[in-house]
Design a protein around this motif. Structure first.
Motif, PDB file in Angstrom:
ATOM      1  N   SER A 148      70.301 -49.851  43.325  1.00 56.84           N
ATOM      2  CA  SER A 148      70.977 -48.739  42.662  1.00 56.84           C
ATOM      3  C   SER A 148      70.310 -48.476  41.325  1.00 56.84           C
ATOM      4  O   SER A 148      69.746 -49.391  40.705  1.00 56.84           O
ATOM      5  CB  SER A 148      72.472 -49.036  42.449  1.00 56.84           C
ATOM      6  N   ILE A 149      70.388 -47.246  40.867  1.00 58.84           N
ATOM      7  CA  ILE A 149      69.763 -46.854  39.605  1.00 58.84           C
ATOM      8  C   ILE A 149      70.393 -47.591  38.432  1.00 58.84           C
ATOM      9  O   ILE A 149      69.722 -47.886  37.428  1.00 58.84           O
ATOM     10  CB  ILE A 149      69.862 -45.315  39.420  1.00 58.84           C
ATOM     11  N   GLU A 150      71.678 -47.938  38.543  1.00 54.77           N
ATOM     12  CA  GLU A 150      72.380 -48.575  37.433  1.00 54.77           C
ATOM     13  C   GLU A 150      71.803 -49.952  37.093  1.00 54.77           C
ATOM     14  O   GLU A 150      71.828 -50.373  35.931  1.00 54.77           O
ATOM     15  CB  GLU A 150      73.882 -48.710  37.750  1.00 54.77           C
ATOM     16  N   GLU A 151      71.291 -50.649  38.088  1.00 51.42           N
ATOM     17  CA  GLU A 151      70.809 -52.009  37.830  1.00 51.42           C
ATOM     18  C   GLU A 151      69.321 -52.068  37.463  1.00 51.42           C
ATOM     19  O   GLU A 151      68.805 -53.118  37.112  1.00 51.42           O
ATOM     20  CB  GLU A 151      71.051 -52.891  39.051  1.00 51.42           C
ATOM     21  N   LEU A 152      68.624 -50.936  37.531  1.00 50.89           N
ATOM     22  CA  LEU A 152      67.179 -50.953  37.307  1.00 50.89           C
ATOM     23  C   LEU A 152      66.775 -51.424  35.906  1.00 50.89           C
ATOM     24  O   LEU A 152      65.894 -52.300  35.787  1.00 50.89           O
ATOM     25  CB  LEU A 152      66.588 -49.572  37.617  1.00 50.89           C
ATOM     26  N   PRO A 153      67.363 -50.914  34.814  1.00 51.58           N
ATOM     27  CA  PRO A 153      66.939 -51.401  33.491  1.00 51.58           C
ATOM     28  C   PRO A 153      67.112 -52.908  33.334  1.00 51.58           C
ATOM     29  O   PRO A 153      66.236 -53.598  32.796  1.00 51.58           O
ATOM     30  CB  PRO A 153      67.832 -50.622  32.520  1.00 51.58           C
ATOM     31  N   ARG A 154      68.250 -53.426  33.792  1.00 51.39           N
ATOM     32  CA  ARG A 154      68.495 -54.865  33.692  1.00 51.39           C
ATOM     33  C   ARG A 154      67.456 -55.653  34.467  1.00 51.39           C
ATOM     34  O   ARG A 154      66.917 -56.667  33.975  1.00 51.39           O
ATOM     35  CB  ARG A 154      69.904 -55.193  34.212  1.00 51.39           C
ATOM     36  N   ILE A 155      67.133 -55.190  35.668  1.00 48.42           N
ATOM     37  CA  ILE A 155      66.177 -55.907  36.518  1.00 48.42           C
ATOM     38  C   ILE A 155      64.797 -55.942  35.867  1.00 48.42           C
ATOM     39  O   ILE A 155      64.130 -56.988  35.855  1.00 48.42           O
ATOM     40  CB  ILE A 155      66.122 -55.269  37.918  1.00 48.42           C
ATOM     41  N   ILE A 156      64.350 -54.824  35.321  1.00 46.41           N
ATOM     42  CA  ILE A 156      63.016 -54.801  34.695  1.00 46.41           C
ATOM     43  C   ILE A 156      62.971 -55.760  33.512  1.00 46.41           C
ATOM     44  O   ILE A 156      62.015 -56.533  33.356  1.00 46.41           O
ATOM     45  CB  ILE A 156      62.651 -53.372  34.247  1.00 46.41           C
ATOM     46  N   LYS A 177      62.222 -45.701  47.210  1.00 44.99           N
ATOM     47  CA  LYS A 177      61.829 -44.372  46.727  1.00 44.99           C
ATOM     48  C   LYS A 177      63.022 -43.575  46.219  1.00 44.99           C
ATOM     49  O   LYS A 177      62.919 -42.877  45.197  1.00 44.99           O
ATOM     50  CB  LYS A 177      61.110 -43.618  47.842  1.00 44.99           C
ATOM     51  N   ASP A 178      64.175 -43.670  46.896  1.00 43.39           N
ATOM     52  CA  ASP A 178      65.325 -42.874  46.455  1.00 43.39           C
ATOM     53  C   ASP A 178      65.854 -43.354  45.106  1.00 43.39           C
ATOM     54  O   ASP A 178      66.354 -42.559  44.312  1.00 43.39           O
ATOM     55  CB  ASP A 178      66.436 -42.875  47.515  1.00 43.39           C
ATOM     56  N   VAL A 179      65.713 -44.644  44.814  1.00 42.93           N
ATOM     57  CA  VAL A 179      66.131 -45.150  43.505  1.00 42.93           C
ATOM     58  C   VAL A 179      65.194 -44.636  42.412  1.00 42.93           C
ATOM     59  O   VAL A 179      65.625 -44.284  41.320  1.00 42.93           O
ATOM     60  CB  VAL A 179      66.179 -46.695  43.493  1.00 42.93           C
ATOM     61  N   SER A 180      63.918 -44.569  42.734  1.00 42.89           N
ATOM     62  CA  SER A 180      62.970 -44.073  41.729  1.00 42.89           C
ATOM     63  C   SER A 180      63.169 -42.584  41.453  1.00 42.89           C
ATOM     64  O   SER A 180      62.823 -42.089  40.376  1.00 42.89           O
ATOM     65  CB  SER A 180      61.524 -44.341  42.172  1.00 42.89           C
ATOM     66  N   LEU A 181      63.757 -41.848  42.408  1.00 43.65           N
ATOM     67  CA  LEU A 181      64.016 -40.419  42.217  1.00 43.65           C
ATOM     68  C   LEU A 181      65.376 -40.141  41.586  1.00 43.65           C
ATOM     69  O   LEU A 181      65.585 -39.079  40.989  1.00 43.65           O
ATOM     70  CB  LEU A 181      63.934 -39.693  43.562  1.00 43.65           C
ATOM     71  N   ALA A 182      66.310 -41.093  41.721  1.00 46.60           N
ATOM     72  CA  ALA A 182      67.658 -40.895  41.193  1.00 46.60           C
ATOM     73  C   ALA A 182      67.646 -40.889  39.665  1.00 46.60           C
ATOM     74  O   ALA A 182      66.688 -41.331  39.028  1.00 46.60           O
ATOM     75  CB  ALA A 182      68.583 -41.989  41.722  1.00 46.60           C
ATOM     76  N   SER A 183      68.719 -40.395  39.084  1.00 46.76           N
ATOM     77  CA  SER A 183      68.855 -40.367  37.625  1.00 46.76           C
ATOM     78  C   SER A 183      70.043 -41.213  37.194  1.00 46.76           C
ATOM     79  O   SER A 183      71.027 -41.365  37.922  1.00 46.76           O
ATOM     80  CB  SER A 183      69.050 -38.937  37.116  1.00 46.76           C
ATOM     81  N   GLY A 184      69.923 -41.770  35.972  1.00 43.03           N
ATOM     82  CA  GLY A 184      71.011 -42.580  35.427  1.00 43.03           C
ATOM     83  C   GLY A 184      70.772 -42.826  33.947  1.00 43.03           C
ATOM     84  O   GLY A 184      69.776 -42.393  33.377  1.00 43.03           O
ATOM     85  N   LEU A 185      71.701 -43.534  33.338  1.00 37.96           N
ATOM     86  CA  LEU A 185      71.601 -43.841  31.913  1.00 37.96           C
ATOM     87  C   LEU A 185      70.715 -45.066  31.720  1.00 37.96           C
ATOM     88  O   LEU A 185      70.931 -46.121  32.330  1.00 37.96           O
ATOM     89  CB  LEU A 185      72.988 -44.082  31.317  1.00 37.96           C
ATOM     90  N   PHE A 186      69.735 -44.916  30.852  1.00 38.69           N
ATOM     91  CA  PHE A 186      68.787 -45.992  30.574  1.00 38.69           C
ATOM     92  C   PHE A 186      69.193 -46.698  29.286  1.00 38.69           C
ATOM     93  O   PHE A 186      69.137 -46.117  28.204  1.00 38.69           O
ATOM     94  CB  PHE A 186      67.372 -45.425  30.437  1.00 38.69           C
ATOM     95  N   ASP A 187      69.621 -47.937  29.422  1.00 39.43           N
ATOM     96  CA  ASP A 187      69.981 -48.764  28.261  1.00 39.43           C
ATOM     97  C   ASP A 187      69.171 -50.050  28.353  1.00 39.43           C
ATOM     98  O   ASP A 187      69.445 -50.908  29.191  1.00 39.43           O
ATOM     99  CB  ASP A 187      71.480 -49.059  28.279  1.00 39.43           C
ATOM    100  N   TYR A 188      68.165 -50.166  27.467  1.00 40.04           N
ATOM    101  CA  TYR A 188      67.263 -51.322  27.526  1.00 40.04           C
ATOM    102  C   TYR A 188      67.511 -52.318  26.396  1.00 40.04           C
ATOM    103  O   TYR A 188      66.761 -53.257  26.208  1.00 40.04           O
ATOM    104  CB  TYR A 188      65.804 -50.850  27.474  1.00 40.04           C
ATOM    105  N   ASP A 189      68.577 -52.096  25.639  1.00 38.43           N
ATOM    106  CA  ASP A 189      68.859 -52.970  24.506  1.00 38.43           C
ATOM    107  C   ASP A 189      69.808 -54.110  24.863  1.00 38.43           C
ATOM    108  O   ASP A 189      70.123 -54.942  24.020  1.00 38.43           O
ATOM    109  CB  ASP A 189      69.446 -52.153  23.349  1.00 38.43           C
ATOM    110  N   GLN A 190      70.278 -54.136  26.094  1.00 39.01           N
ATOM    111  CA  GLN A 190      71.178 -55.209  26.499  1.00 39.01           C
ATOM    112  C   GLN A 190      70.434 -56.542  26.555  1.00 39.01           C
ATOM    113  O   GLN A 190      69.244 -56.599  26.856  1.00 39.01           O
ATOM    114  CB  GLN A 190      71.792 -54.887  27.862  1.00 39.01           C
ATOM    115  N   GLU A 191      71.134 -57.621  26.247  1.00 34.95           N
ATOM    116  CA  GLU A 191      70.529 -58.945  26.252  1.00 34.95           C
ATOM    117  C   GLU A 191      70.366 -59.462  27.676  1.00 34.95           C
ATOM    118  O   GLU A 191      71.142 -59.129  28.570  1.00 34.95           O
ATOM    119  CB  GLU A 191      71.388 -59.925  25.453  1.00 34.95           C
ATOM    120  N   VAL A 192      69.346 -60.289  27.861  1.00 37.40           N
ATOM    121  CA  VAL A 192      69.152 -60.949  29.154  1.00 37.40           C
ATOM    122  C   VAL A 192      70.106 -62.137  29.231  1.00 37.40           C
ATOM    123  O   VAL A 192      70.074 -63.026  28.369  1.00 37.40           O
ATOM    124  CB  VAL A 192      67.698 -61.422  29.316  1.00 37.40           C
ATOM    125  N   VAL A 193      70.953 -62.148  30.244  1.00 39.36           N
ATOM    126  CA  VAL A 193      71.909 -63.243  30.439  1.00 39.36           C
ATOM    127  C   VAL A 193      71.684 -63.820  31.826  1.00 39.36           C
ATOM    128  O   VAL A 193      72.047 -63.212  32.841  1.00 39.36           O
ATOM    129  CB  VAL A 193      73.368 -62.748  30.282  1.00 39.36           C
TER     130      VAL A 193
END
Length: 574
Positions: A148-156, A177-193
């Protein structure tokens, strides 16, 4: 609410923006300070390549996915930063499997992004679908499939964290491919837990003290330094510790450069084709301090004969390696740099190792590396000696696996870290040339030389296109003995001289091949022509390919035969 709190909230809100999955990936790479990507496009990854086109992030187009991932490995090995490789699904993804396995066993930090078919058709044998999670689970430090697009920032963010912390290694992200085309909110400031992933960096102080007690009691200590010293950026601390207690140092194949090769305390590489002195130092030692080495079979020989008189200290960031192959009396889990700094803090009265060092120095003089000259025939050992002299030992040397690799390790003296890039645990033919390309991007101002065999070079020779396209000044030195040299050597020694499919009676004209790519080519057949040819190669500002015809029947010595111990080396003295 204070102005300071309001400002922080405003900055946080500004950092959260709506992006496509591909946009998130490229933005995350920028946040991770990735300055170059190696890859090859295809259908399932096209949205990401469209984003690369829009943003202008530097991408190096390999001509085969194996070339891309080996280049990422070379970049990681020299820079210390994670190498990034992006490929498409199916055959594009499976073509990087060898490089992933290579990086895993040699502890190289990679983040590998593979395109995948849309989530709606995963598991249906869709066009260019391959189960990359199942395929790579045994050969990655961790792998993800984004659902899902929501989990992509955390995974990277987690992928980069896992790849570069603890024992480094490759992490794979499978991106539908469909995840790479989808749109969502990008938040990369969350801590890795990651509660289940907490590598031990700082060793236990009590264990450090036990090591120092053993040092104080030892009369014949030896330090065995592996690649963990390089990954931990601990070369200076290693030298300080060895000098403080006058402890001889030997290296694993992948550890070369972690301690100056010209230092009076250094006695060479240990293992199957190591120096006689290095192997006998381990065999006779009463204390073996291993730092960042995993005791693989090519190092140890017959385990029943390995360091029979020694108390074994094993310092490693990966607790799974301690005690896996060699019984360890004093285990120390932690980062090599941290461990050495703590050892230096725990001062003790050094034991007198002068007699031990004199014994090893005498041995080194009596049993040096050797070869027999043969008129104008170029001996490969001579080639590496001349290459070392011509470059003053300052070049970055990359290799494949085999005879040329062992001669490079033996006769090119490394005095600095991260000058030596080779495929160790997996022993991958085709690695050396594309790894040199990655190394050149890691250090654009350095001289980078791919020392490769005539067989291994042909496995990834298509990457000459990168040299042509970018005028990349990588130098390729083909140690051409018209054979699979190490295979031929083993067939000679252990298979009754039955040379089954190891000789090459017909070869391409490598100089013409270079010319086809508009690259300078030089062929050398005689020893007297070699010094001038090497200088010509080094003086040329662009890429050069050298075809150096060496003695076809030369073998790598000394050698620990299969099933033998360090004290049973053959070919020690002519």
């Amino acid at each position: 609410m204070s102005m300071k709190v309001k400002k922080k909230e405003q900055q946080a809100n500004e950092s959260i923006k709506e992006l496509s999955g591909s946009g998130m990936l490229i933005e995350a790479l920028a946040r991770e300070n990735v300055d170059v990507i190696f890859g090859y496009p295809g259908g399932a990854i096209l949205p990401t390549y469209d984003e690369i086109y829009k943003t202008g992030i530097r991408h190096i187009l390999a001509r085969h996915e194996q070339g891309a991932i080996h280049a990422a490995e070379g970049y990681a090995r020299v820079s210390g930063k994670p190498g990034v490789c992006i490929v498409t699904s199916g055959p594009g993804a499976t073509n990087v499997v060898t490089g992933i396995a290579d990086a895993m066993i040699d502890s190289l930090p990679l983040v590998v992004i593979t395109g995948q078919v849309a989530t709606s058709v995963i598991g249906t044998d869709a066009f260019q679908e391959a189960d990359m999670i199942g395929i790579t689970m045994p050969i990655t430090k961790h792998n993800y499939q984004v659902r899902s697009i929501e989990e992509l920032p955390r995974i990277i963010k987690e992928a980069f964290h896992i790849a570069t912390t603890g024992r480094p290694g490759p992490v794979l992200i499978d991106l539908p491919k469909d995840v790479s085309l989808a749109s969502g909110l990008f938040d990369y400031d969350q801590e890795v837990v990651l509660p289940g992933y907490q590598p031990t960096i700082v060793p236990n102080r009590l264990q450090i003290r036990k090591v120092m007690e053993a040092v104080a009691e030892s009369k014949k200590p030896v330090i065995l330094a592996g690649a963990g010293v390089l990954h931990g950026k601990a070369a200076n601390e290693l030298q300080s510790f060895a000098e403080a207690y006058q402890i001889p140092v030997v290296h694993t194949l992948l550890g070369l450069g972690g301690f100056p090769g010209s230092h009076e305390l250094f006695f060479g590489m240990a293992g199957m084709h190591g120096t006689y002195t290095a192997n006998m130092a381990i065999h006779e030692a009463d204390l073996l301090i291993s730092i960042g080495a995993r005791f693989d079979d090519r190092l140890t020989g017959n385990l029943d004969h390995f360091a029979p008189e020694a108390r074994v200290v094993h310092i490693d960031i990966d607790p799974a390696e301690i005690g896996k192959n060699i019984e360890t009396e004093i285990p120390v889990v932690g980062d090599a740099k941290q461990a050495l700094q703590m050892l230096l803090e725990e001062k003790t009265e050094p034991a007198d190792t002068s007699e031990w060092r004199r014994h090893l120095q005498k041995m080194a003089q009596e049993y040096p590396l050797w070869y027999k000259e043969d008129g104008e025939t170029i001996k490969p050992q001579q080639l590496l000696e001349m290459l070392h002299d011509a470059t003053k030992g300052e070049a970055i040397i990359t290799t494949d696996v085999g005879q040329h690799q062992m001669w490079s390790a033996q006769f090119y003296q490394f005095n600095k870290p991260n000058r030596w890039v080779t495929s160790g645990g997996l022993g991958t033919m085709g690695f050396g040339f594309p790894a040199a390309i990655g190394a050149q991007f890691a250090e654009p101002e350095s001289t980078v030389i791919a020392v490769t065999g005539d067989a291994g070079f042909q496995m990834t020779a298509q990457e000459l296109s990168i040299l042509q396209e970018l005028n990349l000044p990588v130098k390729v030195v083909i140690v051409n003995n018209a054979s699979l040299g190490m295979v031929r050597q083993w067939q000679q020694l252990f298979h009754g001289e039955r040379y089954s499919n190891s000789l090459f009676p017909i070869q391409p004209d490598f100089v013409k091949l270079a010319s086809a790519y508009d690259i300078k080519g030089i062929r050398v057949d005689t020893k007297s022509d070699l010094p001038a040819a090497l200088n010509e190669m080094l003086a040329h500002p662009g890429p050069v390919l050298m075809d150096i015809r060496v003695a076809k029947d030369e073998n790598v010595y000394p050698m620990i035969p299969p099933g033998k111990g360090h004290h049973q080396m053959e070919g020690v003295k002519p």
